[in-house]
Design an enzyme around this catalytic site. Structure first.
Site, mmCIF file in Angstrom:
data_model
loop_
_atom_site.group_PDB
_atom_site.id
_atom_site.type_symbol
_atom_site.label_atom_id
_atom_site.label_comp_id
_atom_site.label_asym_id
_atom_site.label_seq_id
_atom_site.Cartn_x
_atom_site.Cartn_y
_atom_site.Cartn_z
ATOM 1 C CB SER A 1 -0.968 -0.040 1.183
ATOM 2 O OG SER A 1 -1.974 0.927 1.054
ATOM 3 C CG ASP B 1 -7.198 -3.058 -2.765
ATOM 4 O OD1 ASP B 1 -7.862 -2.351 -1.977
ATOM 5 O OD2 ASP B 1 -5.959 -3.073 -2.776
ATOM 6 C CG HIS C 1 -5.604 -2.663 0.788
ATOM 7 N ND1 HIS C 1 -5.094 -2.240 -0.428
ATOM 8 C CD2 HIS C 1 -4.953 -1.922 1.739
ATOM 9 C CE1 HIS C 1 -4.199 -1.293 -0.231
ATOM 10 N NE2 HIS C 1 -4.086 -1.090 1.068
#
Length: 260
Positions: free
Chosen positions: A98, A213, A241
């Site tokens: 991320s 996601d 995610h």
């Protein structure tokens, strides 16, 4: 073992260093607003396979110092470089999840991939992070009811079912961060674009992204795959995610095969 590394006067980052005598080194950069502990289910397995696993808490997060400034990609990449230099790391695999993926990209472009032999981007917030609308909502919550914001983020993080104890644990990882660093990273994700960094990535790159996601759309993984020349993309069909947990057996095996 865990220890602190000074990255600038008055700022020390916490480093978890597992199996320091391992034959190959993997450096993990966590996502926002978490800490290195998010990779527990990699640290449980990979050191026993002979890998040295290093988890770094960014400034303002986890167990690291929490200064009021320095929450932009250049400084965050500088922090990683300082750790790499202090530990004399070389020929390591850099894994960024991320926002950690965005920091990894800036590190690669800013320092020409110093010491990195392979790059792994996991649901990376690249080339863009949050939209203006999402950032505005998160920033408002972060400054007024941060626990609720973190709970909401935790609830949308995973595609697969998580137990309440697991959700609570994940939630508390986010609470470890300072309020000001949590808010500052939201603004960085809103304002920073990494398009110009991507052509500078020449290191072999594995892109992992959950197709479900809801935080960083899968379409961004396709864009990364197109713009990073020496890359290949592995979609995770049963993940949101967090493929490092949702499909952790597959994720760990893929890491092992990619690193060699």
């Amino acid at each position: 073992m865990g220890y602190y590394v000074c990255v600038e006067p008055g700022v020390n980052l916490y480093v978890e260093d597992l199996n320091p005598k391992g034959s190959k080194t993997i450096v993990f950069l966590h996502g926002w607003p978490l800490s290195h502990d998010q990779f527990e289910y990699q640290f449980d397995v990979l050191p026993a396979m002979g890998y040295r696993c290093i988890g770094i808490d960014w400034r303002g997060f986890g167990k690291s110092d929490r200064p009021m400034e320095g929450y932009h990609y250049n400084r965050l990449a500088d922090d990683i470089f300082a750790v790499v230099e202090k530990l004399q790391l070389n020929n390591f695999t850099l894994v960024g999840h991320s926002t950690g993926g965005a920091i990894s990209i800036r590190y690669m472009s800013r320092y020409k991939g110093f010491g990195v032999s392979k790059l792994v981007l996991v649901d990376a917030a690249v080339p863009v992070g949050f939209t203006q609308e999402t950032a505005h909502q998160l920033l408002d919550q972060a400054l007024n009811d941060r626990p609720k914001m973190i709970r909401d983020v935790s609830d949308t993080f995973f595609f697969q079912y998580v137990t309440k104890p697991f959700s609570d644990w994940f939630f508390h990882l986010g609470l470890q961060a300072a309020g000001w660093s949590t808010a500052a990273i939201i603004m960085t994700l809103r304002d920073s674009k990494l398009y110009d960094d991507l052509p500078k990535i020449l290191t072999p790159t594995l892109i992992v992204h959950g197709v479900h996601d809801k935080v960083i759309p899968y379409a961004q993984a396709l864009e990364l795959n197109e713009k990073i020349s020496n890359s290949y993309l592995v979609p995770f069909q049963f993940s949101g995610h967090g493929p490092f947990w949702e499909e952790r057996v597959k994720f760990n095996q893929l890491l092992k095969e990619f690193i060699g």
